[in-house]
Design a protein around this motif. Structure first.
Motif, PDB file in Angstrom:
ATOM      1  N   ASP A   2       7.824  16.428  -6.246  1.00 24.56           N
ATOM      2  CA  ASP A   2       6.754  15.429  -6.315  1.00 24.56           C
ATOM      3  C   ASP A   2       6.963  14.328  -5.270  1.00 24.56           C
ATOM      4  O   ASP A   2       8.094  14.044  -4.868  1.00 24.56           O
ATOM      5  CB  ASP A   2       6.694  14.795  -7.710  1.00 24.56           C
ATOM      6  CG  ASP A   2       6.020  15.699  -8.738  1.00 24.56           C
ATOM      7  OD1 ASP A   2       5.483  16.742  -8.333  1.00 24.56           O
ATOM      8  OD2 ASP A   2       6.049  15.355  -9.933  1.00 24.56           O
ATOM      9  N   ARG A   3       5.868  13.703  -4.855  1.00 22.19           N
ATOM     10  CA  ARG A   3       5.922  12.581  -3.924  1.00 22.19           C
ATOM     11  C   ARG A   3       5.829  11.274  -4.714  1.00 22.19           C
ATOM     12  O   ARG A   3       4.789  10.978  -5.309  1.00 22.19           O
ATOM     13  CB  ARG A   3       4.788  12.661  -2.912  1.00 22.19           C
ATOM     14  CG  ARG A   3       4.860  13.831  -1.955  1.00 22.19           C
ATOM     15  CD  ARG A   3       3.706  13.834  -0.962  1.00 22.19           C
ATOM     16  NE  ARG A   3       2.421  14.028  -1.628  1.00 22.19           N
ATOM     17  CZ  ARG A   3       1.544  13.064  -1.847  1.00 22.19           C
ATOM     18  NH1 ARG A   3       1.814  11.813  -1.464  1.00 22.19           N
ATOM     19  NH2 ARG A   3       0.392  13.317  -2.445  1.00 22.19           N
ATOM     20  N   VAL A   4       6.920  10.543  -4.731  1.00 23.66           N
ATOM     21  CA  VAL A   4       6.957   9.249  -5.413  1.00 23.66           C
ATOM     22  C   VAL A   4       7.019   8.167  -4.338  1.00 23.66           C
ATOM     23  O   VAL A   4       7.918   8.164  -3.500  1.00 23.66           O
ATOM     24  CB  VAL A   4       8.172   9.138  -6.358  1.00 23.66           C
ATOM     25  CG1 VAL A   4       8.125   7.824  -7.127  1.00 23.66           C
ATOM     26  CG2 VAL A   4       8.215  10.326  -7.310  1.00 23.66           C
ATOM     27  N   THR A   5       6.054   7.251  -4.363  1.00 24.93           N
ATOM     28  CA  THR A   5       5.913   6.288  -3.275  1.00 24.93           C
ATOM     29  C   THR A   5       5.845   4.870  -3.810  1.00 24.93           C
ATOM     30  O   THR A   5       5.138   4.584  -4.786  1.00 24.93           O
ATOM     31  CB  THR A   5       4.640   6.579  -2.451  1.00 24.93           C
ATOM     32  OG1 THR A   5       4.640   7.942  -2.031  1.00 24.93           O
ATOM     33  CG2 THR A   5       4.579   5.679  -1.231  1.00 24.93           C
ATOM     34  N   LEU A   6       6.581   3.982  -3.151  1.00 24.71           N
ATOM     35  CA  LEU A   6       6.550   2.551  -3.446  1.00 24.71           C
ATOM     36  C   LEU A   6       5.715   1.890  -2.354  1.00 24.71           C
ATOM     37  O   LEU A   6       6.007   2.053  -1.162  1.00 24.71           O
ATOM     38  CB  LEU A   6       7.982   1.998  -3.440  1.00 24.71           C
ATOM     39  CG  LEU A   6       8.257   0.664  -4.115  1.00 24.71           C
ATOM     40  CD1 LEU A   6       8.029   0.775  -5.617  1.00 24.71           C
ATOM     41  CD2 LEU A   6       9.691   0.227  -3.844  1.00 24.71           C
ATOM     42  N   GLU A   7       4.662   1.169  -2.759  1.00 20.18           N
ATOM     43  CA  GLU A   7       3.745   0.576  -1.793  1.00 20.18           C
ATOM     44  C   GLU A   7       3.607  -0.919  -2.017  1.00 20.18           C
ATOM     45  O   GLU A   7       3.636  -1.389  -3.168  1.00 20.18           O
ATOM     46  CB  GLU A   7       2.371   1.243  -1.880  1.00 20.18           C
ATOM     47  CG  GLU A   7       2.395   2.735  -1.561  1.00 20.18           C
ATOM     48  CD  GLU A   7       1.050   3.391  -1.759  1.00 20.18           C
ATOM     49  OE1 GLU A   7       0.339   3.016  -2.726  1.00 20.18           O
ATOM     50  OE2 GLU A   7       0.699   4.266  -0.968  1.00 20.18           O
ATOM     51  N   LEU A   8       3.433  -1.650  -0.916  1.00 15.18           N
ATOM     52  CA  LEU A   8       3.269  -3.102  -0.971  1.00 15.18           C
ATOM     53  C   LEU A   8       1.944  -3.479  -0.312  1.00 15.18           C
ATOM     54  O   LEU A   8       1.718  -3.160   0.864  1.00 15.18           O
ATOM     55  CB  LEU A   8       4.434  -3.784  -0.243  1.00 15.18           C
ATOM     56  CG  LEU A   8       4.471  -5.308  -0.236  1.00 15.18           C
ATOM     57  CD1 LEU A   8       4.444  -5.863  -1.656  1.00 15.18           C
ATOM     58  CD2 LEU A   8       5.709  -5.799   0.504  1.00 15.18           C
ATOM     59  N   ARG A   9       1.076  -4.126  -1.105  1.00 15.49           N
ATOM     60  CA  ARG A   9      -0.247  -4.473  -0.619  1.00 15.49           C
ATOM     61  C   ARG A   9      -0.580  -5.926  -0.994  1.00 15.49           C
ATOM     62  O   ARG A   9       0.063  -6.521  -1.851  1.00 15.49           O
ATOM     63  CB  ARG A   9      -1.305  -3.550  -1.238  1.00 15.49           C
ATOM     64  CG  ARG A   9      -1.118  -2.084  -0.890  1.00 15.49           C
ATOM     65  CD  ARG A   9      -1.529  -1.794   0.541  1.00 15.49           C
ATOM     66  NE  ARG A   9      -1.410  -0.384   0.853  1.00 15.49           N
ATOM     67  CZ  ARG A   9      -0.333   0.189   1.357  1.00 15.49           C
ATOM     68  NH1 ARG A   9       0.733  -0.551   1.598  1.00 15.49           N
ATOM     69  NH2 ARG A   9      -0.312   1.484   1.646  1.00 15.49           N
ATOM     70  N   GLU A  10      -1.622  -6.462  -0.389  1.00 11.57           N
ATOM     71  CA  GLU A  10      -2.106  -7.778  -0.760  1.00 11.57           C
ATOM     72  C   GLU A  10      -2.738  -7.690  -2.144  1.00 11.57           C
ATOM     73  O   GLU A  10      -3.442  -6.731  -2.471  1.00 11.57           O
ATOM     74  CB  GLU A  10      -3.149  -8.284   0.237  1.00 11.57           C
ATOM     75  CG  GLU A  10      -2.561  -8.644   1.586  1.00 11.57           C
ATOM     76  CD  GLU A  10      -3.600  -9.246   2.511  1.00 11.57           C
ATOM     77  OE1 GLU A  10      -4.739  -9.470   2.031  1.00 11.57           O
ATOM     78  OE2 GLU A  10      -3.293  -9.492   3.681  1.00 11.57           O
ATOM     79  N   ALA A  11      -2.478  -8.698  -2.973  1.00  6.62           N
ATOM     80  CA  ALA A  11      -3.026  -8.675  -4.337  1.00  6.62           C
ATOM     81  C   ALA A  11      -4.491  -9.068  -4.319  1.00  6.62           C
ATOM     82  O   ALA A  11      -4.924  -9.874  -3.514  1.00  6.62           O
ATOM     83  CB  ALA A  11      -2.237  -9.630  -5.208  1.00  6.62           C
ATOM     84  N   GLY A  49       6.229  -1.950   4.330  1.00  6.80           N
ATOM     85  CA  GLY A  49       6.264  -3.319   3.859  1.00  6.80           C
ATOM     86  C   GLY A  49       7.592  -3.720   3.245  1.00  6.80           C
ATOM     87  O   GLY A  49       7.849  -4.901   3.013  1.00  6.80           O
ATOM     88  N   PHE A  50       8.448  -2.719   3.001  1.00  3.39           N
ATOM     89  CA  PHE A  50       9.735  -2.974   2.368  1.00  3.39           C
ATOM     90  C   PHE A  50      10.869  -2.898   3.392  1.00  3.39           C
ATOM     91  O   PHE A  50      10.845  -2.053   4.288  1.00  3.39           O
ATOM     92  CB  PHE A  50      10.016  -1.954   1.263  1.00  3.39           C
ATOM     93  CG  PHE A  50       9.048  -2.019   0.118  1.00  3.39           C
ATOM     94  CD1 PHE A  50       9.255  -2.887  -0.942  1.00  3.39           C
ATOM     95  CD2 PHE A  50       7.926  -1.204   0.098  1.00  3.39           C
ATOM     96  CE1 PHE A  50       8.364  -2.947  -1.994  1.00  3.39           C
ATOM     97  CE2 PHE A  50       7.026  -1.253  -0.949  1.00  3.39           C
ATOM     98  CZ  PHE A  50       7.243  -2.133  -2.001  1.00  3.39           C
ATOM     99  N   LEU A  51      11.835  -3.781   3.217  1.00  2.90           N
ATOM    100  CA  LEU A  51      13.054  -3.684   4.017  1.00  2.90           C
ATOM    101  C   LEU A  51      13.835  -2.458   3.567  1.00  2.90           C
ATOM    102  O   LEU A  51      14.344  -1.690   4.381  1.00  2.90           O
ATOM    103  CB  LEU A  51      13.896  -4.954   3.836  1.00  2.90           C
ATOM    104  CG  LEU A  51      15.022  -5.200   4.837  1.00  2.90           C
ATOM    105  CD1 LEU A  51      14.474  -5.286   6.250  1.00  2.90           C
ATOM    106  CD2 LEU A  51      15.769  -6.480   4.472  1.00  2.90           C
ATOM    107  N   TYR A  52      13.912  -2.263   2.249  1.00  6.36           N
ATOM    108  CA  TYR A  52      14.496  -1.049   1.675  1.00  6.36           C
ATOM    109  C   TYR A  52      14.145  -0.990   0.199  1.00  6.36           C
ATOM    110  O   TYR A  52      13.678  -1.976  -0.395  1.00  6.36           O
ATOM    111  CB  TYR A  52      16.011  -0.991   1.866  1.00  6.36           C
ATOM    112  CG  TYR A  52      16.803  -2.015   1.064  1.00  6.36           C
ATOM    113  CD1 TYR A  52      17.104  -1.799  -0.285  1.00  6.36           C
ATOM    114  CD2 TYR A  52      17.265  -3.185   1.646  1.00  6.36           C
ATOM    115  CE1 TYR A  52      17.820  -2.731  -1.022  1.00  6.36           C
ATOM    116  CE2 TYR A  52      17.991  -4.124   0.922  1.00  6.36           C
ATOM    117  CZ  TYR A  52      18.259  -3.886  -0.413  1.00  6.36           C
ATOM    118  OH  TYR A  52      18.972  -4.802  -1.144  1.00  6.36           O
TER     119      TYR A  52
END
Length: 414
Positions: A405-414, A336-339
């Motif tokens: 560790d796995r650090v993740t940035l996620e984009l979802r519908e609110a 969901g992210f460009l970067y």
């Protein structure tokens, strides 16, 4: 012993902030600039809107730059202007930097290196425009230089390709100087510039914006005479039968910026194909120990205030550089992210106020950005609207992160 503790390459807003931050820690700093004066691209930006975050007031680009230049001069930081860096090598933990100056060639050594080399504009040949090579085809930055620095009017009838911020600002500037801007044409289905610039630079002056259109050909020998405009499909490919010819004497290109990282590549710095800049940790240190990066050389920013922020952080971290091995964890962003920047986290450093910059890939309504560590959510923030042209900044406490560790940035519908 190296000649300098920190060498900063590039004296634009990022480099000026980096040099100041390193100097404030009592380090020996050298600031290198290839132009005849410090300030970078801001020297030709006479419009306002700069400094709202950094100084709490609306400044022109020139005013913003001059404040930093005066601070650098007052601090007595050593600078070398009209100087090109032609080679950088790392030997035995020390950087050997070859400088070409107006007085000749010299080599200096430095413990740490900050790359604040900014970005460059894409040209007509990089976006596949066919036709001849007449005069009158300029990048937006070049047109801005002609008007604001040289005092020359380069155009009468203008077509602008691309709705990036510089192109929008030049649409207004050219109109104010008496040129007729026939329209701004954008290949994407949505504008690429900030909403405020579309309102202030196009809507206020009645300049039309045509999305899903691009320039496919130019005409003219000595001087540009016309351009061919075509509609494009969802893959931004010209649609047959939609071409129209528009008579004009100038084509302004505002088709994107690319971080300038030739020096970084010679040092073997790993680049992020999404952000187009070096992969770095939260202290702006790249994967080559001792090499730091900031400003538009890392990723293209919307606001100069954020450029200065990253410069100050990179300069302070470079001043503290000791050569100690890092223990890195990876920060990844979903599709969901460009970067997102940074891409790495030094778990041996301070992660309590980790700043992450990101852009969404598409226009999204009512979205939620979350950060998780090994699947456990540690941060969330809701947005009414996210747009690719508008960069976002979040500050996250990631002090719990450990190596691996796995650090993740996620984009979802609110």
């Amino acid at each position: 012993m190296a000649d300098y503790d920190v060498t900063v390459i590039g004296a634009g807003p990022a480099g000026l902030a980096a040099a100041l931050a390193a100097d404030e820690k009592g380090k020996r700093v050298l600031l290198v600039e290839r132009a005849a004066r410090m300030g970078g691209i801001l020297n030709q930006c006479i419009h306002d809107g700069f400094g709202l975050l950094r100084f709490g007031e609306r400044l022109s680009g020139c005013e913003y730059a001059s404040r930093y230049v005066r601070m650098v001069e007052a601090a007595g930081i050593e600078t070398t202007l009209l100087t090109f860096v032609t080679r950088v090598e790392k030997k035995d933990g020390v950087f050997h930097i070859t400088l070409v100056t107006k007085d000749g060639v010299r080599t200096v050594t430095s413990t740490a290196l900050v790359l604040s080399t900014g970005c460059r504009e894409r040209t007509a040949k990089q976006v596949g425009i066919h036709g001849t090579r007449p005069a009158g085809v300029y990048t937006a930055g070049t047109a801005q230089y002609y008007i604001n620095i040289l005092g020359e009017q380069p155009a009468k009838r203008v077509v602008i390709l691309g709705s990036g911020d510089i192109g929008l600002i030049m649409a207004r500037r050219l109109t104010l100087e008496g040129a007729e801007v026939l329209g701004v044409f954008e290949a994407k289905s949505t504008p690429s510039g900030l909403t405020r610039n579309i309102a202030q630079c196009l809507d206020d002056f009645g300049i039309p914006l045509h999305v899903s259109h691009t320039v496919t050909r130019v005409f003219g020998d000595a001087r540009l005479e016309a351009v061919e405009i075509s509609e494009v499909d969802e893959k931004m490919q010209p649609i047959p039968g939609t071409a129209q010819k528009i008579d004009c004497d100038t084509l302004i290109l505002s088709v994107g910026l690319i971080p300038e990282n030739e020096l970084a590549e010679t040092l073997g710095v790993t680049l992020d194909p999404r952000a187009k800049g070096p992969v770095c940790d939260q202290n702006y240190e790249t994967l080559v120990d001792g090499v730091f990066v900031c400003g538009n050389a890392l990723h293209v920013n919307d606001l100069v205030d954020y450029v200065s922020e990253s410069g100050a952080s990179a300069g302070a971290a470079a001043a503290d550089y000791s050569g100690k091995a890092r223990e890195l964890a990876e920060l990844t962003a979903d599709g969901g992210f460009l970067y997102a920047v940074p891409e790495r986290l030094d778990t041996a450093g301070d992660l309590s106020k980790t700043v992450v910059f990101f852009r969404s890939r598409e226009v999204r309504e009512k979205s939620q950005v979350s950060v998780s560590v090994n699947g456990e959510t540690v941060f969330t923030k809701k947005y009414q609207r996210l747009k690719p042209p508008e960069m976002e900044r979040i500050e996250v406490d990631l002090s719990r992160v450990k190596p691996g560790d796995r650090v993740t940035l996620e984009l979802r519908e609110a």
